[in-house]
Design a protein around this motif. Sequence first.
Motif, PDB file in Angstrom:
ATOM      1  N   ILE A 197      13.882  31.948 -27.688  1.00 20.23           N
ATOM      2  CA  ILE A 197      13.116  30.918 -26.991  1.00 20.23           C
ATOM      3  C   ILE A 197      13.053  31.281 -25.512  1.00 20.23           C
ATOM      4  O   ILE A 197      14.083  31.549 -24.888  1.00 20.23           O
ATOM      5  N   VAL A 198      11.842  31.310 -24.966  1.00 22.06           N
ATOM      6  CA  VAL A 198      11.655  31.606 -23.551  1.00 22.06           C
ATOM      7  C   VAL A 198      10.960  30.416 -22.894  1.00 22.06           C
ATOM      8  O   VAL A 198       9.870  30.016 -23.316  1.00 22.06           O
ATOM      9  N   HIS A 199      11.601  29.825 -21.889  1.00 24.48           N
ATOM     10  CA  HIS A 199      10.976  28.802 -21.056  1.00 24.48           C
ATOM     11  C   HIS A 199      10.478  29.483 -19.789  1.00 24.48           C
ATOM     12  O   HIS A 199      11.254  30.092 -19.051  1.00 24.48           O
ATOM     13  N   HIS A 200       9.182  29.390 -19.568  1.00 22.26           N
ATOM     14  CA  HIS A 200       8.513  30.150 -18.503  1.00 22.26           C
ATOM     15  C   HIS A 200       7.808  29.163 -17.579  1.00 22.26           C
ATOM     16  O   HIS A 200       6.957  28.389 -18.025  1.00 22.26           O
ATOM     17  N   VAL A 201       8.180  29.162 -16.302  1.00 19.11           N
ATOM     18  CA  VAL A 201       7.568  28.268 -15.326  1.00 19.11           C
ATOM     19  C   VAL A 201       6.867  29.107 -14.268  1.00 19.11           C
ATOM     20  O   VAL A 201       7.482  30.006 -13.669  1.00 19.11           O
ATOM     21  N   VAL A 202       5.579  28.833 -14.053  1.00 20.59           N
ATOM     22  CA  VAL A 202       4.798  29.496 -13.002  1.00 20.59           C
ATOM     23  C   VAL A 202       4.682  28.541 -11.821  1.00 20.59           C
ATOM     24  O   VAL A 202       4.310  27.373 -11.991  1.00 20.59           O
ATOM     25  N   PHE A 203       5.009  29.038 -10.622  1.00 26.96           N
ATOM     26  CA  PHE A 203       4.901  28.256  -9.400  1.00 26.96           C
ATOM     27  C   PHE A 203       3.769  28.809  -8.550  1.00 26.96           C
ATOM     28  O   PHE A 203       3.543  30.030  -8.511  1.00 26.96           O
ATOM     29  N   ASP A 204       3.074  27.910  -7.840  1.00 25.69           N
ATOM     30  CA  ASP A 204       2.000  28.371  -6.966  1.00 25.69           C
ATOM     31  C   ASP A 204       2.580  28.805  -5.617  1.00 25.69           C
ATOM     32  O   ASP A 204       3.806  28.824  -5.421  1.00 25.69           O
ATOM     33  N   LEU A 205       1.696  29.154  -4.697  1.00 28.84           N
ATOM     34  CA  LEU A 205       2.137  29.689  -3.408  1.00 28.84           C
ATOM     35  C   LEU A 205       2.823  28.636  -2.549  1.00 28.84           C
ATOM     36  O   LEU A 205       3.471  28.971  -1.552  1.00 28.84           O
ATOM     37  N   GLN A 206       2.690  27.357  -2.927  1.00 27.92           N
ATOM     38  CA  GLN A 206       3.383  26.275  -2.219  1.00 27.92           C
ATOM     39  C   GLN A 206       4.617  25.808  -2.993  1.00 27.92           C
ATOM     40  O   GLN A 206       5.142  24.719  -2.745  1.00 27.92           O
ATOM     41  N   ASP A 207       5.071  26.631  -3.927  1.00 26.06           N
ATOM     42  CA  ASP A 207       6.265  26.352  -4.733  1.00 26.06           C
ATOM     43  C   ASP A 207       6.117  25.117  -5.625  1.00 26.06           C
ATOM     44  O   ASP A 207       7.105  24.490  -6.002  1.00 26.06           O
ATOM     45  N   ARG A 208       4.906  24.775  -5.996  1.00 25.48           N
ATOM     46  CA  ARG A 208       4.672  23.665  -6.916  1.00 25.48           C
ATOM     47  C   ARG A 208       4.478  24.220  -8.328  1.00 25.48           C
ATOM     48  O   ARG A 208       3.782  25.220  -8.510  1.00 25.48           O
ATOM     49  N   PRO A 209       5.073  23.603  -9.338  1.00 24.94           N
ATOM     50  CA  PRO A 209       4.907  24.111 -10.707  1.00 24.94           C
ATOM     51  C   PRO A 209       3.457  24.003 -11.148  1.00 24.94           C
ATOM     52  O   PRO A 209       2.824  22.962 -11.003  1.00 24.94           O
ATOM     53  N   LEU A 210       2.932  25.106 -11.670  1.00 20.10           N
ATOM     54  CA  LEU A 210       1.535  25.176 -12.102  1.00 20.10           C
ATOM     55  C   LEU A 210       1.417  25.162 -13.623  1.00 20.10           C
ATOM     56  O   LEU A 210       0.489  24.593 -14.180  1.00 20.10           O
ATOM     57  N   GLU A 211       2.348  25.802 -14.301  1.00 14.31           N
ATOM     58  CA  GLU A 211       2.339  25.862 -15.766  1.00 14.31           C
ATOM     59  C   GLU A 211       3.760  25.954 -16.271  1.00 14.31           C
ATOM     60  O   GLU A 211       4.603  26.649 -15.688  1.00 14.31           O
ATOM     61  N   PHE A 212       4.045  25.243 -17.350  1.00 11.07           N
ATOM     62  CA  PHE A 212       5.295  25.410 -18.076  1.00 11.07           C
ATOM     63  C   PHE A 212       4.939  25.873 -19.484  1.00 11.07           C
ATOM     64  O   PHE A 212       4.100  25.266 -20.147  1.00 11.07           O
ATOM     65  N   ALA A 213       5.545  26.947 -19.932  1.00  8.89           N
ATOM     66  CA  ALA A 213       5.272  27.458 -21.276  1.00  8.89           C
ATOM     67  C   ALA A 213       6.582  27.653 -22.018  1.00  8.89           C
ATOM     68  O   ALA A 213       7.575  28.103 -21.451  1.00  8.89           O
ATOM     69  N   GLU A 214       6.558  27.294 -23.292  1.00  6.02           N
ATOM     70  CA  GLU A 214       7.696  27.511 -24.176  1.00  6.02           C
ATOM     71  C   GLU A 214       7.244  28.426 -25.297  1.00  6.02           C
ATOM     72  O   GLU A 214       6.361  28.074 -26.069  1.00  6.02           O
ATOM     73  N   ALA A 215       7.818  29.617 -25.356  1.00  2.44           N
ATOM     74  CA  ALA A 215       7.414  30.609 -26.349  1.00  2.44           C
ATOM     75  C   ALA A 215       8.551  30.860 -27.332  1.00  2.44           C
ATOM     76  O   ALA A 215       9.725  30.883 -26.944  1.00  2.44           O
ATOM     77  N   THR A 216       8.181  31.031 -28.588  1.00  2.42           N
ATOM     78  CA  THR A 216       9.142  31.312 -29.646  1.00  2.42           C
ATOM     79  C   THR A 216       8.804  32.655 -30.270  1.00  2.42           C
ATOM     80  O   THR A 216       7.684  32.865 -30.728  1.00  2.42           O
ATOM     81  N   TYR A 217       9.778  33.566 -30.265  1.00  2.00           N
ATOM     82  CA  TYR A 217       9.565  34.919 -30.786  1.00  2.00           C
ATOM     83  C   TYR A 217      10.434  35.156 -32.013  1.00  2.00           C
ATOM     84  O   TYR A 217      11.626  34.840 -32.002  1.00  2.00           O
ATOM     85  N   PRO A 218       9.871  35.712 -33.095  1.00  5.00           N
ATOM     86  CA  PRO A 218      10.672  36.034 -34.276  1.00  5.00           C
ATOM     87  C   PRO A 218      11.619  37.192 -33.992  1.00  5.00           C
ATOM     88  O   PRO A 218      11.430  37.947 -33.033  1.00  5.00           O
ATOM     89  N   PRO A 219      12.661  37.356 -34.812  1.00 12.28           N
ATOM     90  CA  PRO A 219      13.731  38.305 -34.479  1.00 12.28           C
ATOM     91  C   PRO A 219      13.314  39.760 -34.419  1.00 12.28           C
ATOM     92  O   PRO A 219      13.928  40.545 -33.710  1.00 12.28           O
ATOM     93  N   HIS A 220      12.275  40.154 -35.142  1.00 18.51           N
ATOM     94  CA  HIS A 220      11.891  41.558 -35.189  1.00 18.51           C
ATOM     95  C   HIS A 220      10.818  41.901 -34.177  1.00 18.51           C
ATOM     96  O   HIS A 220      10.282  43.002 -34.211  1.00 18.51           O
ATOM     97  N   ARG A 221      10.495  40.989 -33.256  1.00 22.85           N
ATOM     98  CA  ARG A 221       9.382  41.218 -32.341  1.00 22.85           C
ATOM     99  C   ARG A 221       9.786  41.212 -30.882  1.00 22.85           C
ATOM    100  O   ARG A 221       8.935  41.177 -30.016  1.00 22.85           O
ATOM    101  N   TRP A 222      11.068  41.216 -30.570  1.00 19.67           N
ATOM    102  CA  TRP A 222      11.449  41.137 -29.171  1.00 19.67           C
ATOM    103  C   TRP A 222      12.667  42.015 -28.901  1.00 19.67           C
ATOM    104  O   TRP A 222      13.436  42.358 -29.779  1.00 19.67           O
ATOM    105  N   ALA A 223      12.806  42.356 -27.644  1.00 17.86           N
ATOM    106  CA  ALA A 223      13.963  43.099 -27.158  1.00 17.86           C
ATOM    107  C   ALA A 223      14.009  42.933 -25.650  1.00 17.86           C
ATOM    108  O   ALA A 223      12.989  42.669 -25.012  1.00 17.86           O
ATOM    109  N   PHE A 224      15.190  43.076 -25.080  1.00 16.28           N
ATOM    110  CA  PHE A 224      15.325  43.020 -23.638  1.00 16.28           C
ATOM    111  C   PHE A 224      15.162  44.414 -23.060  1.00 16.28           C
ATOM    112  O   PHE A 224      15.766  45.369 -23.543  1.00 16.28           O
TER     113      PHE A 224
END
Length: 246
Positions: free
Chosen positions: A212-239
């Motif tokens: 599970i990845v929680h991803h927050v994008v902030f604009d140039l004024q440090d205001r949150p622009l987008e929050f995304a929650e992504a779910t990846y299956p075990p065979h599709r990700w690596a660090f």
Amino acid sequence: MPQIAETQPKYLQIAHYIRDQILRGDLRPGDEVPSERQLAADWKVSRPTAARSLEALSHQGLVEKRQGSGTYVRSLEVNRRARELYGRARQTGKIYAPGEYAVITSAGWLEAPDHVAEALGLAKDRRAVHRRRVTNNQNGPIALSISWFAPDVGQRAPRLMDPERIQEGTLMYVETMTGRQGGYAEDRMCARVATDEEVADLCLEPGSAVLIVHHVVFDLQDRPLEFAEATYPPHRWAFEQGYPLT
């Protein structure tokens, strides 16, 4: 026979044992996995049970059966970081690589869950715009994700409510419509067992682990622009990370 706690059906015990060998690197891409006959003998199970365990691994995208040869570990795909997706969108106008496509399963206004409201800084008005999508390629589902936007963004970017693909990607579209540019992002990652909904959308076996990845994008004024929650299956990700040693 390997010692595994018998809390799951035998075929899943076998599949998870082999899966763990693959994810640890004990079995590498191109390596042959034990045959039905060998698994049946090693685990003292029937041939159909052994075959079902290999089918489960194949369904998860971890192995492939080669006619007349055997079953082999597939090359694991590494999901790209969000910044690489955004980079492609800015360079090519398309967020997905060739062969990938997204299916938008729902879009529109919803009451934001607590963690979404906190990330977007929502106070009294907890309504937010969401876009839920399953991303696929030729091998099947590769990610399930939900993007959330605050009410002011939703009002200025009406296509977010339309369950049609936004070719340039939602963030690029939001930047264009709001005049706010993404400046930096933060990711938080954890692993857990997939929910029933995630099992269905990502074609997983019950009890599979997901990232599970929680991803927050902030604009140039440090205001949150987008929050995304992504779910990846075990065979599709690596660090993957590179850093200097000093």
